[in-house]
Design a protein around this motif. Sequence first.
Motif, PDB file in Angstrom:
ATOM      1  N   UNK A 243       0.816  -1.217   0.000  1.00 18.00           N
ATOM      2  CA  UNK A 243       0.000   0.000   0.000  1.00 18.00           C
ATOM      3  C   UNK A 243       0.857   1.277   0.000  1.00 18.00           C
ATOM      4  N   UNK A 244       2.179   1.128   0.050  1.00 18.65           N
ATOM      5  CA  UNK A 244       3.040   2.302   0.237  1.00 18.65           C
ATOM      6  C   UNK A 244       2.853   3.341  -0.869  1.00 18.65           C
ATOM      7  N   UNK A 245       2.931   2.885  -2.113  1.00 18.29           N
ATOM      8  CA  UNK A 245       2.834   3.833  -3.224  1.00 18.29           C
ATOM      9  C   UNK A 245       1.426   4.387  -3.381  1.00 18.29           C
ATOM     10  N   UNK A 246       0.447   3.582  -2.995  1.00 17.95           N
ATOM     11  CA  UNK A 246      -0.932   4.097  -3.021  1.00 17.95           C
ATOM     12  C   UNK A 246      -1.079   5.227  -1.995  1.00 17.95           C
ATOM     13  N   UNK A 247      -0.416   5.050  -0.836  1.00 14.26           N
ATOM     14  CA  UNK A 247      -0.441   6.098   0.201  1.00 14.26           C
ATOM     15  C   UNK A 247       0.263   7.361  -0.305  1.00 14.26           C
ATOM     16  N   UNK A 248       1.389   7.175  -1.003  1.00 18.45           N
ATOM     17  CA  UNK A 248       2.114   8.336  -1.551  1.00 18.45           C
ATOM     18  C   UNK A 248       1.221   9.059  -2.573  1.00 18.45           C
ATOM     19  N   UNK A 249       0.592   8.261  -3.444  1.00 18.66           N
ATOM     20  CA  UNK A 249      -0.295   8.857  -4.465  1.00 18.66           C
ATOM     21  C   UNK A 249      -1.446   9.613  -3.831  1.00 18.66           C
ATOM     22  N   UNK A 250      -2.070   9.012  -2.806  1.00 21.08           N
ATOM     23  CA  UNK A 250      -3.222   9.673  -2.193  1.00 21.08           C
ATOM     24  C   UNK A 250      -2.795  10.916  -1.419  1.00 21.08           C
ATOM     25  N   UNK A 251      -1.551  10.913  -0.890  1.00 21.02           N
ATOM     26  CA  UNK A 251      -1.078  12.123  -0.184  1.00 21.02           C
ATOM     27  C   UNK A 251      -0.863  13.261  -1.188  1.00 21.02           C
ATOM     28  N   UNK A 252      -0.377  12.915  -2.380  1.00 22.33           N
ATOM     29  CA  UNK A 252      -0.207  13.942  -3.421  1.00 22.33           C
ATOM     30  C   UNK A 252      -1.570  14.483  -3.876  1.00 22.33           C
TER      31      UNK A 252
END
Lengths: 413, 100
Positions: A243-252
Motif C-alpha cells: 500500500x506504500x505507493x498508493x499512500x504516496x499517491x493519495x497524499x499527493x
Amino acid sequence: MFPARTGTETDIRLPFSFIIFAVLAFAASQLVLLAAVPAMSGGAFRLPLVWAAAHLALLGFALMAAMGAMYQLVPVAFLTPIWSERLGFWQFAITALGIVTVAASLALAPNETFLPSLLLLFGIVLFVWQMAMTLKQQKNKTIMTLFVATSLLFLLLTGAAGALLAFHFFAATGANSHETVFGLHVLFGLCGWFTLLIMGFSYKMAPMFSLAHGFSMRPARYVYALYTSGIAVGLISLFLPGQTWLAVGSSLLAAGFALFAWHIYAILQKRMKKALDRPFRFSLSAIVIGLGLHVAAFAAIVIGSGRLLGIIVYLFIVGWIVFSIIGYLFKIVPFLWWTHRYSEKVGQENVPTLKQMMNERLITVQCLLFAVALVLAAAALLFTNTTLFAAFQTLFAGLSILFAGTILAVLRK
Amino acid sequence: MDILELAIHQLKTVIDPELGINVVDLGLIYRLQIQDGQIDVLMTLTTPGCPLHDSIAGGVKRALEQIDGIHDVRVQLTWNPPWTPERMSEEALRQLGYFA
C-alpha cells in the motif's frame, strides 16, 4: 418547447438535451436504488440493481450533466465555438443510448454488458474528439485549458477501462487483472475526469460568480502538477504490491486538492460580491467536503482499511462530484434559459434577473436536505445501519425528484 | 433632459442579470459620443469571456436605439483597459453588499 434558432444564436437544444436527460436519469437512478434497499439490507451491495443504479447516476446524471455543461461553458470560457453542433446531437443520441443499454444490461444480464459498453465508449470518443477539435481552435491557451484537456484524456481512459471490465464479464476472463482494471476505472473516472474538470471550470466560475478581481492564477499550476502527479503515482501503485505507493499517491492528491481549496478561498477573498448565491455556496461547500474526503482517503489507506476506503469513495461521489454538479446546474440552467428567452429583450423591456428564474427558498431547502442526506449516508455506512441507509435513500430519492422538478420548472419561466 | 442625459438614462435600463446592476453603475461604459443622430459607445464587460457578452452589448444598442432622433448606434467592446472594481459606483457597491 425550443423554437428554431436564428442567425448566430446559440443552439441551446444541445446542452439542454444532455441536462434534461441528466436530471431524469438522476431521479431514475435513485428510484432504482430505493427499490434495491430491501435486498441491500442483508449487507450485499454488489447486486445487479445497484450496479445499474450506480451507472445510471454516474453516467446518466454526472457524465451527461458534465457533457451538457461543457457544450455551454467551453465556448464561453475558452472563447471558441463548438467545433460541430451537428456532431453534438449525434453524440448525445449515441451516448444516451449507450448509457440506457449499459444500465439495463447491468440490471438484467450483467454478462451481456460488453456490447452496450462499446456503444457508450463510442459516444465518449465522439465527445472527446468534439472537445479536442474545439479546444484546438482556442487562440490563447490557459491553465484552464490544461485542466480540461487532461480531464478529457482521463474520460477516454475511464471509458476504455470500463469497456475492458465489461469484456471480463462477457468472456469470463481477466480474473487476475480485474481488481487492477477496476482500480484504474475508479481512479481515472473520479480523480482524472470529474475532479480535474470541476477544478478547471471552478477557476472560471468562482471569480465570475463572486466578481473577484486582482488574484493570482499561479497556484493553479502547482495544483495541476500535484494532483496529476497523485494520479500518476496512484496508477503505478495499482501494479505494485503493498500500500506504500498508493499512500504516496493519495497524499499527493490530498495536497493538490488542499492547494486548490486554498486557492479558491484566496480568489474569493478578492471578491466584490459579498453575498454569494446559495447554489454557488453549495458548490463551494462541495470543495470543503472533497478536501475532507481526500484527507480521509489517505488516512484509510495508511491504516489499511479497504472498507473505510469504499465508504469514502461513495461519499466522494455524492458529496464532491454530485454536489458540485447540482450547485453549478442551479446556476447554468437559469442562465441558458434566460439567454434563450430574454437576451433579445434586454434594453427594450424589463427582464428578470437570473436569480428570479428560480425559487431561491426552494433551492436553499434542497441544499440543506442534500447536506442532511450526506450525513445520514455517512452514518449509515460507517455504523452499517440499514435503517439509516433506508432513511438516507428515501430522502435522496425524494430530493432527486424535487431537483429534477426544480430544473425543469425553469423552462416555464 | 438633453440627449446625453437621455442616453445615460436609457443605459441604466440595461441590467447585468447575474449581478442585478445596470451597466452605468457597474462602470462598463468607457465612452459615449453623440453626434448627428449617431451614438458611439465604447464599453467593456467585467471579465473577458463573459457569457452575457451578446446580451449586454445587444441590450446597450437596443436601449439607445429607442431615443428619438438617433438613427445609428455603434457599440464597440474593448478589454483594454480591463475593467476594475474601482469603476463601480457607490450604488453598485452597496447593491453587492460591499459595505455590509
